[in-house]
Design a protein around this motif. Structure first.
Motif, PDB file in Angstrom:
ATOM      1  N   ARG A 273      48.482  -1.285  30.344  1.00  0.00           N
ATOM      2  CA  ARG A 273      49.503  -0.250  30.542  1.00  0.00           C
ATOM      3  C   ARG A 273      50.475  -0.212  29.358  1.00  0.00           C
ATOM      4  O   ARG A 273      50.834   0.865  28.846  1.00  0.00           O
ATOM      5  N   THR A 277      51.156   3.009  26.751  1.00  0.00           N
ATOM      6  CA  THR A 277      52.496   3.589  26.607  1.00  0.00           C
ATOM      7  C   THR A 277      52.999   3.454  25.172  1.00  0.00           C
ATOM      8  O   THR A 277      53.598   4.385  24.623  1.00  0.00           O
ATOM      9  N   THR A 278      52.745   2.307  24.557  1.00  0.00           N
ATOM     10  CA  THR A 278      53.192   2.084  23.184  1.00  0.00           C
ATOM     11  C   THR A 278      52.538   3.073  22.230  1.00  0.00           C
ATOM     12  O   THR A 278      53.177   3.543  21.271  1.00  0.00           O
ATOM     13  N   ARG A 280      51.729   6.150  22.857  1.00  0.00           N
ATOM     14  CA  ARG A 280      52.465   7.404  22.998  1.00  0.00           C
ATOM     15  C   ARG A 280      53.817   7.331  22.304  1.00  0.00           C
ATOM     16  O   ARG A 280      54.219   8.255  21.589  1.00  0.00           O
ATOM     17  N   SER A 352      61.547  -2.405  29.132  1.00  0.00           N
ATOM     18  CA  SER A 352      61.630  -2.040  27.717  1.00  0.00           C
ATOM     19  C   SER A 352      62.955  -2.524  27.137  1.00  0.00           C
ATOM     20  O   SER A 352      64.005  -2.448  27.781  1.00  0.00           O
ATOM     21  N   ILE A 382      58.059  -2.376  24.357  1.00  0.00           N
ATOM     22  CA  ILE A 382      57.729  -1.390  25.379  1.00  0.00           C
ATOM     23  C   ILE A 382      57.270  -2.103  26.642  1.00  0.00           C
ATOM     24  O   ILE A 382      56.424  -2.999  26.603  1.00  0.00           O
ATOM     25  N   ASP A 386      57.320   4.641  32.611  1.00  0.00           N
ATOM     26  CA  ASP A 386      56.516   5.812  32.274  1.00  0.00           C
ATOM     27  C   ASP A 386      56.770   6.226  30.821  1.00  0.00           C
ATOM     28  O   ASP A 386      57.915   6.245  30.356  1.00  0.00           O
ATOM     29  N   ALA A 387      55.712   6.579  30.100  1.00  0.00           N
ATOM     30  CA  ALA A 387      55.829   6.908  28.683  1.00  0.00           C
ATOM     31  C   ALA A 387      56.753   8.103  28.460  1.00  0.00           C
ATOM     32  O   ALA A 387      57.557   8.117  27.512  1.00  0.00           O
ATOM     33  N   ASP A 388      56.660   9.131  29.297  1.00  0.00           N
ATOM     34  CA  ASP A 388      57.499  10.315  29.103  1.00  0.00           C
ATOM     35  C   ASP A 388      58.980   9.979  29.240  1.00  0.00           C
ATOM     36  O   ASP A 388      59.824  10.541  28.524  1.00  0.00           O
TER      37      ASP A 388
END
Length: 401
Positions: A273, A277-278, A280, A352, A382, A386-388
């Motif tokens: 995960r 995410t990193t 993105r 994070s 990170i 959630d990435a967004d």
């Protein structure tokens, strides 16, 4: 007495689920308990004098005194050793303790060490400040070129200390090349593998002798334990055990070992995960006009991208950004505006984090001090958000500088 206390898993047939969920737990000893017990005992009794003698003859393999070997800690030792494909492992009260013990066990007064130029600050401290007082000399070199290690070697060199990637600007060393160079001259090698974790890099398979971890980071992954690990051959680990491990007593407590075992259960899922995410976040930062550079083993402008692709199996959640600011006030505005990143030291947990280099230097220092890290650098770790959400937070903070 066996010289190979732990069976080494076949590297061609990795079974992470067995290592993380079952190896070493011997549930039949503990009434079938699914979670291992915390053996919170400092001492262990013997039925006879002869049994006690046998215990003292092999304190690494027997349970005599928790400063040497404890059942809960032993379960963790077996798991971490198996993850690294090592014969044995010792657990410490911190990553700095693991590195220090490994270094001290390999050196004597008058010896020489070659170390990468920008190691973890406490690795530099034990080599330069502590061992330097006792006649050990250290040469720090740019480890991105293997030739620099060869040029620095002397007839007194006994150890090469590596950190690939390191934890701020992520320089990598060609571990196989450095290991071959060292072995041809009878020199030992120690590599800090905290950044990559055993899932993404296998230094022992590349010829490295000792592997150190700050288990505080990804191995535990919950920001609630400070721990370290040192892995290697049974012979080297026994040497460390008989020397600095038992002498200095920088051990991991049973309850903390239990917490790291709990953390290991989810290591593959967390790293998968975090890596996604990193990727993105890194893509967003590389295209942002207020970011001069993104430091990461996976960055497109990394001069050693090819080495990373050969040596690393995957990415972690660490990256460092160089901000387009005129002074440290701009760095402070960026960091103070972050809402989803906690500003603190360390990395590798579920959350994070942001670490501004300028926070540990005088505000009046120049932005690009000679021989030191630039003050416009901010390291990001990170986590599992959630990435967004993280991208939006970074975008808003970058607008403030």
């Amino acid at each position: 007495m066996s010289e190979r206390p732990f069976p080494i898993p076949d590297p061609r047939l990795p079974d992470l689920s067995h290592i993380l969920n079952h190896l070493g737990e011997e549930r039949e000893r503990w009434h079938g308990a699914v979670a291992p017990p915390i053996v919170q005992s400092s001492i262990f009794a013997f039925p006879s004098v002869e049994a006690m003698r046998a215990g003292f003859r092999d304190e690494l393999g027997q349970h005599v005194y928790t400063r040497g070997n404890n059942p809960t800690v032993e379960i963790l030792r077996r798991k971490v050793a198996a993850l690294e494909g090592a014969e044995d492992c010792l657990m410490f009260g911190s990553g700095a303790g693991a590195v220090s013990a490994g270094v001290i066990a390999c050196l004597s007064g008058g010896d020489h060490v070659v170390c990468v130029a920008r190691p973890y600050s406490w690795t530099r401290a034990v080599l330069k400040d502590l061992l330097g007082r006792f006649g050990v000399a250290t040469t720090f070199v740019d480890g991105t070129d293997t030739a620099n290690f060869e040029s620095a070697l002397t007839d007194r060199t006994r150890l090469i200390v590596l950190e690939s990637p390191n934890s701020l600007t992520f320089e990598q060393q060609d571990l196989a090349a450095v290991a071959a160079l060292a072995r041809a001259r009878g020199i030992l090698t120690l590599c800090d593998n905290s950044h990559a974790t055993p899932l993404n890099q296998s230094p022992l398979a590349l010829g490295i002798d000792l592997i150190a971890h700050s288990a505080t980071k990804y191995l535990n992954g919950h920001s609630d334990v400070v721990a370290g690990a040192l892995c290697g051959s049974a012979e080297l680990i026994r040497k460390v055990f008989r020397g600095p491990y038992m002498t200095l007593g920088a051990i991991l407590a049973p309850h903390d070992a239990w917490l790291v075992i709990r953390g290991l259960r989810t290591l593959p899922l967390r790293m998968e995960r975090i890596a996604a995410t990193t990727s993105r976040v890194r893509a967003f930062l590389e295209s942002h006009p207020r970011v001069r550079r993104v430091y990461s083993p996976q960055s497109s402008d990394n001069p050693r991208l090819g080495l990373g692709e050969r040596q690393l199996r995957g990415a972690s959640g660490l990256l460092t950004i160089q901000l387009d600011v005129a002074d440290v006030a701009g760095v402070a505005r960026f960091c103070d505006a972050l809402r989803r990143f906690l500003m603190t030291v360390s990395w590798g947990g579920y959350e994070s984090l942001a670490f501004p280099v300028c926070a540990v230097h005088a505000a009046a220092a120049p932005m690009h001090p000679a021989g030191a890290a630039s003050l416009d650098l901010v390291r990001l770790s990170i986590g599992l958000e959630d990435a967004d959400v993280l991208v939006a937070d970074l975008d808003a903070a970058l607008a403030r500088i």
